[in-house]
Design a protein around this motif. Structure first.
Motif, short mmCIF file in Angstrom:
data_model
loop_
_atom_site.label_atom_id
_atom_site.label_comp_id
_atom_site.label_asym_id
_atom_site.label_seq_id
_atom_site.Cartn_x
_atom_site.Cartn_y
_atom_site.Cartn_z
N SER A 51 0.83 -1.20 0.00
CA SER A 51 0.00 0.00 0.00
C SER A 51 0.87 1.26 0.00
O SER A 51 0.59 2.22 -0.73
N GLU A 52 1.92 1.23 0.80
CA GLU A 52 2.83 2.38 0.83
C GLU A 52 3.50 2.59 -0.53
O GLU A 52 3.61 3.72 -1.01
N ALA A 53 3.94 1.48 -1.15
CA ALA A 53 4.58 1.60 -2.46
C ALA A 53 3.62 2.13 -3.51
O ALA A 53 4.02 2.83 -4.45
N ALA A 54 2.34 1.79 -3.38
CA ALA A 54 1.32 2.25 -4.33
C ALA A 54 0.87 3.68 -4.03
O ALA A 54 0.15 4.29 -4.83
N GLY A 55 1.25 4.20 -2.85
CA GLY A 55 0.80 5.53 -2.45
C GLY A 55 -0.65 5.55 -2.04
O GLY A 55 -1.33 6.58 -2.17
N LEU A 56 -1.13 4.41 -1.53
CA LEU A 56 -2.52 4.28 -1.12
C LEU A 56 -2.58 3.71 0.29
O LEU A 56 -1.55 3.36 0.87
N SER A 57 -3.78 3.61 0.83
CA SER A 57 -3.94 3.12 2.20
C SER A 57 -4.27 1.63 2.21
O SER A 57 -4.72 1.07 1.21
N THR A 58 -4.08 1.01 3.37
CA THR A 58 -4.47 -0.39 3.49
C THR A 58 -5.99 -0.54 3.36
O THR A 58 -6.47 -1.57 2.88
N ARG A 59 -6.73 0.45 3.79
CA ARG A 59 -8.18 0.41 3.61
C ARG A 59 -8.52 0.31 2.13
O ARG A 59 -9.40 -0.48 1.72
N GLU A 63 -10.37 -2.68 -0.32
CA GLU A 63 -11.50 -2.37 -1.18
C GLU A 63 -11.32 -3.00 -2.56
O GLU A 63 -12.28 -3.22 -3.29
N GLU A 64 -10.06 -3.30 -2.93
CA GLU A 64 -9.75 -3.85 -4.25
C GLU A 64 -9.44 -5.35 -4.22
O GLU A 64 -9.75 -6.08 -5.16
N PHE A 65 -8.80 -5.81 -3.14
CA PHE A 65 -8.35 -7.20 -3.06
C PHE A 65 -8.65 -7.75 -1.67
O PHE A 65 -8.74 -7.02 -0.70
N ARG A 66 -8.76 -9.08 -1.59
CA ARG A 66 -8.95 -9.72 -0.29
C ARG A 66 -7.60 -10.01 0.37
O ARG A 66 -7.43 -9.81 1.56
N THR A 67 -6.64 -10.49 -0.45
CA THR A 67 -5.34 -10.88 0.08
C THR A 67 -4.25 -10.52 -0.92
O THR A 67 -4.52 -10.21 -2.09
N LEU A 68 -2.99 -10.61 -0.47
CA LEU A 68 -1.87 -10.41 -1.38
C LEU A 68 -1.83 -11.50 -2.45
O LEU A 68 -1.36 -11.26 -3.56
#
Length: 219
Positions: A51-59, A63-68
């Motif tokens: 999430s940090e690398a994407a510049g987005l939040s874990t929340r 919202e987009e994926f269930r798991t890695l």
């Protein structure tokens, strides 16, 4: 009517909700290509790090994926999709060429798509392996798709009298293992050769399968 709120348009910053969602998903996948396909790799990556690398939040991640694992699955299919698109385009463009030239064009397109970015090779041949039964099923399904493609090309060549008529499924399955292994070893620096030399070797192997010793195209 005084004080009535207007219905929401669904746009924010000039983008629809679907466009924003697609953009977020793309950012997660791009970040995953860096982390899974480079350092530290899938198994050492956390949701927070991605999430940090994407510049987005874990929340936003959840919202987009269930798991890695879902991210890796999507990325694996995407990388294979890029290679497949390159192969189909090359096959269409080489449809009227002799067998050796057609096979060369197809494998140069496949190898070129993967080798264009070493992260793609790692996703396809390293990170996806052994993660879970679900991803093993997906990996083998995509591998079966490549076997089907080789069988189709071989069958078409046999119908034109360019290759020996036979059931190519076993040979194609074995050959795909050679393709994946050689491209992985080349990418890892274990093979001292250029990509063109790797492709030429694969073409020689496939032509040897299609035109075995003693086969006479005149029947």
């Amino acid at each position: 009517m005084p004080g009535r709120l207007r219905a929401p348009t669904g746009r924010y910053g000039g983008k629809t909700a679907a466009e924003r969602q697609a953009e977020r998903r793309r950012r997660f996948l791009d970040a995953a290509l860096d982390l899974f396909g480079g350092a530290p790799g899938f198994r050492a990556t956390t949701v927070a790090a991605l999430s940090e690398a994407a510049g987005l939040s874990t929340r936003q991640f959840y919202e987009e994926f269930r798991t890695l694992e879902d991210v890796l699955a999507a990325l694996h299919l995407e990388v294979n999709g890029w290679a497949e698109a390159a192969v189909l385009e090359a096959a269409a463009g080489a449809a009227d060429l002799p067998l050796a030239e057609r096979v060369t064009a197809i494998f140069r397109a496949y190898a070129g798509s993967l080798a264009a970015d070493p992260r793609r090779i790692r996703i396809t041949f390293v990170e996806i392996i052994g993660v879970s039964p679900r991803l093993e099923e997906q990996r083998l399904a995509r591998r079966a798709g490549w076997v089907d493609l080789i069988c189709a090309e071989a069958g078409a060549a046999a119908a034109r009298g360019e290759a020996a008529p036979r059931d190519y499924r076993l040979a194609a399955t074995s050959f795909i293992g050679s393709v994946n292994g050689l491209l992985h070893d080349w990418s890892a620096g274990w093979v001292d050769a250029t990509l063109d030399e790797v492709v030429d070797e694969l073409v020689r192997q496939l032509l040897g399968i299609l035109r075995p010793p003693g086969w006479d195209p005149r029947g």
